[in-house]
Design an enzyme around this catalytic site. Structure first.
Site, mmCIF file in Angstrom:
data_model
loop_
_atom_site.group_PDB
_atom_site.id
_atom_site.type_symbol
_atom_site.label_atom_id
_atom_site.label_comp_id
_atom_site.label_asym_id
_atom_site.label_seq_id
_atom_site.Cartn_x
_atom_site.Cartn_y
_atom_site.Cartn_z
ATOM 1 N N ASN A 249 0.873 -1.170 0.000
ATOM 2 C CA ASN A 249 0.000 0.000 0.000
ATOM 3 C C ASN A 249 0.909 1.218 0.000
ATOM 4 O O ASN A 249 1.500 1.545 1.020
ATOM 5 C CB ASN A 249 -0.885 -0.045 1.259
ATOM 6 C CG ASN A 249 -1.702 1.217 1.437
ATOM 7 O OD1 ASN A 249 -1.804 2.035 0.519
ATOM 8 N ND2 ASN A 249 -2.291 1.376 2.618
ATOM 9 N N LYS B 105 0.169 4.247 -0.264
ATOM 10 C CA LYS B 105 -0.438 5.444 0.344
ATOM 11 C C LYS B 105 -0.184 6.660 -0.566
ATOM 12 O O LYS B 105 -0.208 6.511 -1.786
ATOM 13 C CB LYS B 105 0.080 5.634 1.769
ATOM 14 C CG LYS B 105 -0.065 4.352 2.598
ATOM 15 C CD LYS B 105 0.161 4.531 4.058
ATOM 16 C CE LYS B 105 -0.003 3.190 4.746
ATOM 17 N NZ LYS B 105 0.075 3.277 6.197
ATOM 18 N N HIS C 185 -9.399 1.337 4.579
ATOM 19 C CA HIS C 185 -8.152 1.488 5.326
ATOM 20 C C HIS C 185 -8.372 2.420 6.522
ATOM 21 O O HIS C 185 -9.147 3.373 6.436
ATOM 22 C CB HIS C 185 -7.055 2.043 4.407
ATOM 23 C CG HIS C 185 -5.706 1.980 5.040
ATOM 24 N ND1 HIS C 185 -5.276 2.928 5.936
ATOM 25 C CD2 HIS C 185 -4.713 1.056 4.947
ATOM 26 C CE1 HIS C 185 -4.064 2.593 6.353
ATOM 27 N NE2 HIS C 185 -3.704 1.460 5.775
ATOM 28 N N GLU D 63 -6.711 4.756 7.682
ATOM 29 C CA GLU D 63 -6.461 6.184 7.428
ATOM 30 C C GLU D 63 -7.670 6.822 6.754
ATOM 31 O O GLU D 63 -7.964 8.000 6.979
ATOM 32 C CB GLU D 63 -5.177 6.355 6.600
ATOM 33 C CG GLU D 63 -3.940 6.091 7.457
ATOM 34 C CD GLU D 63 -2.754 5.498 6.717
ATOM 35 O OE1 GLU D 63 -2.702 5.559 5.476
ATOM 36 O OE2 GLU D 63 -1.856 4.955 7.408
ATOM 37 N N GLU E 156 -5.460 -4.860 10.411
ATOM 38 C CA GLU E 156 -4.395 -3.897 10.671
ATOM 39 C C GLU E 156 -4.686 -3.164 11.979
ATOM 40 O O GLU E 156 -5.474 -2.212 12.000
ATOM 41 C CB GLU E 156 -4.332 -2.867 9.531
ATOM 42 C CG GLU E 156 -4.051 -3.484 8.181
ATOM 43 C CD GLU E 156 -3.474 -2.463 7.209
ATOM 44 O OE1 GLU E 156 -2.367 -2.700 6.733
ATOM 45 O OE2 GLU E 156 -4.110 -1.427 6.966
ATOM 46 N N GLY F 181 2.619 2.110 10.778
ATOM 47 C CA GLY F 181 3.617 3.178 10.640
ATOM 48 C C GLY F 181 4.324 3.536 11.940
ATOM 49 O O GLY F 181 5.022 4.532 12.017
ATOM 50 N N SER G 284 3.377 -2.288 10.313
ATOM 51 C CA SER G 284 4.819 -2.449 10.525
ATOM 52 C C SER G 284 5.312 -3.854 10.184
ATOM 53 O O SER G 284 6.197 -4.385 10.856
ATOM 54 C CB SER G 284 5.210 -2.052 11.952
ATOM 55 O OG SER G 284 4.890 -0.687 12.184
HETATM 56 P P1 PGA Z 1 2.926 0.156 7.594
HETATM 57 O O1 PGA Z 1 1.462 0.410 6.956
HETATM 58 O O2 PGA Z 1 3.434 -1.132 7.013
HETATM 59 O O3 PGA Z 1 3.734 1.353 7.162
HETATM 60 O O4 PGA Z 1 2.745 0.067 9.074
HETATM 61 C C1 PGA Z 1 0.571 -0.653 6.748
HETATM 62 C C2 PGA Z 1 -0.734 -0.143 6.171
HETATM 63 O O5 PGA Z 1 -1.220 0.909 6.626
HETATM 64 O O6 PGA Z 1 -1.322 -0.765 5.278
#
Ligand code: PGA
Length: 259
Positions: free
Chosen positions: A9, A11, A97, A99, A169, A175, A215
């Site tokens: 992803n 983003k 997601h 976010e 997630e 992140g 992560s």
């Molecule tokens: P990350 O993000 O691997 O940077 O923690 C995962 C995601 O939000 O899909």
């Protein structure tokens, strides 16, 4: 056996030229990963999609979008339709997601509307769910996941559900560098599968693939995907460099062989 699915992803990262360069660098590194062994997907921003579709053509790298609107067309400034994504050559889509939920008002109801539109248009969908730190510390993880599943997958039948990919997630792991331990992630994946079994039947629940996200890195991917109910990963940061994403993919596949 559920096939491993590893998706990057991106983003809001990578312009069209940067995205093309990333895929060109990734292709030789994952060339020997056969389709029977794992599905590899990259999900760039909308304006980078066409360049990435072109760069990935003929390879084992599939392309997904990060969102899709439920309407076919119309007055929805800033949104994108299924037909637009199809014509761009996209096969997959990420929905719900955290976010999107956190910053852009996405709800279980809007995830459900987007999901129905995506499925009707024939996309392969990765539906994201996950609890916040406050919810986990308040012992509400299962309640939150159950609500997200019930709302997000409302009105779907068992056959449709069996073909879905879910991404668990935990918001506190995205992140932040804090990964759920493999045992903690496995326990939650097991809960998700048992909730699906109660709603849609055991067979559908056994077929649904559940990615872990938050992560995930080359160093922990193998251990996570070695867990019986973890079928792959949705990766943010570690998917932005070809060498780390390729190593992560290989480690995840090696982990899956230990199941
Ligand atoms: P990350 O993000 O691997 O940077 O923690 C995962 C995601 O939000 O899909």
């Amino acid at each position: 056996m559920r096939k491993v699915i590893i998706a990057g992803n991106w983003k809001m990262n990578k312009t069209a030229s940067e995205g093309r360069a990333l895929v060109e660098a990734l292709k030789p590194l994952v060339a020997e990963v056969g389709p029977e062994c794992a599905e590899i997907v990259v999900c760039p921003p909308f304006t980078t999609l066409s360049a990435v579709v072109e760069a990935a053509r003929g390879s084992n790298i599939k392309v997904g979008a990060q969102n899709l609107h439920w309407a076919e067309s119309g007055a929805f400034t800033g949104e994108i339709s299924a037909a637009m994504l199809r014509e761009a050559g996209v096969e997959y889509v990420i929905l719900g997601h955290s976010e999107r939920r956190q910053y852009f008002g996405e709800t279980d109801a809007t995830v459900n509307a987007r999901l129905k539109a995506a499925l009707k248009a024939g996309f392969k969908v990765m539906v994201c769910i996950g609890e916040t730190l406050e919810e986990r510390e308040g012992n509400r993880t299962e309640e939150v996941l159950a609500r997200q599943l019930d709302g997000g997958l409302a009105d779907l039948d068992a056959v449709t559900v069996s073909g879905l990919v879910l991404a668990y997630e935990p918001v506190w792991a995205i992140g932040t560098g804090k990964t759920a331990t493999p045992e903690m992630a496995e326990a939650t994946h097991r809960f998700i599968r048992s909730h699906l079994a109660a709603r849609f039947g055991k067979e559908a629940a056994e077929q649904v693939r559940i990615q872990y996200g938050g992560s995930m890195k080359p160093e922990n991917a193998g251990e996570l995907v070695a867990q019986p109910d973890i079928d792959g990963g949705l990766i943010g940061g570690a998917a932005l460099k070809a060498d780390s994403f390729a190593t992560l993919i290989k480690n995840a596949i090696a982990g899956s062989r230990k199941k």
